[in-house]
Design an enzyme around this catalytic site. Structure first.
Site, PDB file in Angstrom:
ATOM      1  N   HIS A  62     -19.281 -39.255  25.031  1.00 18.99           N
ATOM      2  CA  HIS A  62     -18.421 -38.116  25.293  1.00 18.99           C
ATOM      3  C   HIS A  62     -18.594 -37.073  24.185  1.00 18.99           C
ATOM      4  O   HIS A  62     -18.734 -37.402  23.009  1.00 18.99           O
ATOM      5  CB  HIS A  62     -16.963 -38.570  25.341  1.00 18.99           C
ATOM      6  CG  HIS A  62     -15.998 -37.485  25.672  1.00 18.99           C
ATOM      7  ND1 HIS A  62     -15.716 -37.125  26.969  1.00 18.99           N
ATOM      8  CD2 HIS A  62     -15.264 -36.656  24.885  1.00 18.99           C
ATOM      9  CE1 HIS A  62     -14.844 -36.139  26.965  1.00 18.99           C
ATOM     10  NE2 HIS A  62     -14.553 -35.824  25.710  1.00 18.99           N
ATOM     11  N   SER A 107     -15.091 -31.510  29.081  1.00 21.67           N
ATOM     12  CA  SER A 107     -13.945 -32.405  28.943  1.00 21.67           C
ATOM     13  C   SER A 107     -12.684 -31.730  29.483  1.00 21.67           C
ATOM     14  O   SER A 107     -12.613 -31.408  30.666  1.00 21.67           O
ATOM     15  CB  SER A 107     -13.804 -32.827  27.480  1.00 21.67           C
ATOM     16  OG  SER A 107     -12.891 -33.891  27.340  1.00 21.67           O
ATOM     17  N   ASP A 146     -19.148 -42.788  28.540  1.00 22.55           N
ATOM     18  CA  ASP A 146     -17.897 -42.048  28.456  1.00 22.55           C
ATOM     19  C   ASP A 146     -16.907 -42.646  29.443  1.00 22.55           C
ATOM     20  O   ASP A 146     -17.250 -42.886  30.606  1.00 22.55           O
ATOM     21  CB  ASP A 146     -18.179 -40.582  28.795  1.00 22.55           C
ATOM     22  CG  ASP A 146     -16.962 -39.684  28.744  1.00 22.55           C
ATOM     23  OD1 ASP A 146     -15.901 -40.137  28.266  1.00 22.55           O
ATOM     24  OD2 ASP A 146     -17.091 -38.523  29.170  1.00 22.55           O
TER      25      ASP A 146
END
Length: 321
Positions: free
Chosen positions: A282, A152, A252
């Site tokens: 995610h 991320s 995501d």
């Protein structure tokens, strides 16, 4: 996706928060949860490297139960540049070490809003440079075996560090693994160029509102969000980057921009592999080890780490897999 599946997956969504106000609560909650899970893992080694002005940058080193490889995974955690740290990521890093058979060195970079951009990025850059250029730092003896890894916001930092190393004329790493990375600045459903932002920006693990809150805290000046070290996809020169594995999650909102970055790297002449984990949310890298999404991702990572460098760029990017 049928309605039942959406309902079930919605149960795994994080509670809606005003991240600009609630980030201290989120940090405390993450640490408490990690402390409970971390009791099952071996104690990592605490190290530190000098940051700007001699300030120490903590690095936590995780050794696998069975070391199968010489690579060291230099890991930058996720959390929107605002939450997460090496304490809250201890279970995920211990899992990473065991499932890859590699030593994992996790960097505790500075977080926004106390330390906005580029403070955290500079910490990651400084640690990377020292490990590449200094012998036997943080338990790392062979600089040729360092692989950058980030999830991320951490994937964003890994990509930015690689760009920064090349632009500043320094030695870079040979490989990087970007897990559902942030590569673009615009996550407004009305203006984003990516369909996944509109398709998966509500009701799941990460929302468009949260991402925009994170950007407000990390890069308060909206004009700076187009900087290539904030939004690597906007870099005008992506040549000379490490061999790259990009892993995205189907459900995501960051899925499309991660895969777009993989394509852009490939078009710039870099060796790239991309894999989309179907049905994944995610943040799946922090799930328990029995998770299907996590096991699938590590199978792909294992293959990537085990291949000869010349073979990494062979698979095409027309369809993730």
């Amino acid at each position: 996706m049928n309605r039942l599946r959406r309902t079930v997956l919605g149960l795994f969504a994080a509670p809606r928060l005003n991240m600009r106000e609630d980030y201290p609560k989120v940090r405390r909650m993450q640490r408490r949860v990690a402390a409970l899970r971390g009791r099952r893992h071996r104690a990592p080694e605490e190290q530190s490297l000098p940051g700007d002005g001699g300030r120490p940058i903590p690095v936590r080193v995780f050794r696998p139960r069975e070391q199968r490889r010489d690579e060291v995974l230099l890991f930058f955690h996720g959390g929107g540049w605002v939450t997460g740290d090496i304490a809250s990521y201890t279970p995920a890093c211990a899992t990473m070490a065991d499932l890859t058979g590699c030593v994992v060195a996790a960097v505790d970079y500075r977080l926004a809003p106390e330390h906005p951009y580029p403070a955290g990025l500079e910490d990651c850059y400084r640690v990377t440079r020292q490990l590449l250029e200094g012998p036997r730092r943080a338990g790392i003896e062979d600089a040729d075996r360092i692989v950058l890894v980030g999830d991320s916001a951490g994937g964003n930092l890994a990509a930015a560090v690689s760009l920064m190393l090349r632009e500043r004329g320094h030695r870079g790493v040979d490989r990087q693994i970007l897990l559902y990375p942030v590569t673009h600045w615009d996550h407004d459903p009305a203006t984003s160029p990516f369909a996944s932002v509109r398709r998966h920006g509500e009701g799941y693990r990460l929302t468009t509102t949260e991402v925009q809150d994170y950007f407000d805290l990390y890069v308060p000046d909206p004009d700076r969000r187009r900087d290539r070290f904030v939004a690597p996809l906007l870099a005008t020169d992506l040549s000379g980057q490490p061999e790259t594995l990009v892993i995205t999650a189907e459900l995501d909102l960051l899925c499309d921009e991660g895969e777009a970055y993989a394509r852009a790297l490939r078009e710039a002449g870099n060796a790239v592999r991309v894999h989309r984990v179907e049905g994944a949310l995610h943040g799946f890298i922090a799930l328990p080890r029995f998770s299907r999404s996590l096991r699938e991702a590590y199978a792909v990572i294992d293959t990537f780490l085990g291949e000869a460098p010349a073979a990494v760029g062979n698979p095409g990017l027309g369809a993730p897999g």
